[in-house]
Design an enzyme around this catalytic site. Sequence first.
Site: not given
Ligand code: PAF
Length: 276
Positions: A31, A34, A144-145, A149, A172, A182
């Site tokens: 989307h 990305h 940052q969303k 992670q 975004i 997604s």
């Molecule tokens: O954020 C994501 O889409 C996933 O956690 C990643 C970083 C691609 C790892 O599979």
Amino acid sequence: MKTVETIAGYREIRSQLYEPIGFVPTMGYLHEGHLSLVKRAREENRTVVVSIFVNPTQFGPDEDLKNYPRDKQRDLYMLESYTDIVFLPSAEEFYTSGYNSWVDIEGITDVLEGARRPGHFRGVATVCTKLFNIVQPTRAYFAQKDAQQLLVIKKMVRELNMPLEIVACPTIREQDGLAMSSRNTYLNQEQRQAAKVLYKALKLSEELYSDGERDANTIRRRMTELIEAEPLAEIDYVSVANAESLQELDKISDKALVSLAVNIGRTRLIDNVVLG
Ligand code: PAF
């Protein structure tokens, strides 16, 4: 744009790629969120590599790996104008039978998403390590969303001396504030309306903070009340934590990460803002 489906295939072309290499790891079903990472990578690098891999090891046993949305043709079409290489590895090649090597980042993975999704960050850290080892990028781009992670990946790269830079990119949002994800495609019309409550609650925290509120419990309480007024929303957590350690705060004196996870029907949505 070239697609590569095996590790050996990528390794064959790696030495011919112009540096710097910007890398955007994704699980596909792309989307605008990305694409903003891919466009930023395009601006800052000579080569752009995007991976599409629905990583099985970051899904818990109750999470729906099989039904995770996928649309390879649409993804490739969206990437065409900005990307040089799309890497599409297979789960069989990434996790061979008897696979047993994991990357565990401790401390900041015990809370928030890590506490609710045991093993999730081990899967993320492991797959990112594998991807970084194969792609060998100069920079990798993360949103940052997924704030926790991002912190986990930054810590991993720093502490394990991985030779790349992690670039954090802003969340975004749709016009009404809902963070792009997604998972939004799982929402029906009524649920989509209800999902606006996440951003409303985060905005409320920003307003309270700019009016001088520094009591984290008050901010959590006011956000909780607002979300509870939405009948389709069920709170998983509302957190006001130190933006580095992710420990919950009583008083805000430094940067605070305000984050939440809310179930709308069966769809679990997360979002965050940083205060200070
Ligand atoms: O954020 C994501 O889409 C996933 O956690 C990643 C970083 C691609 C790892 O599979």
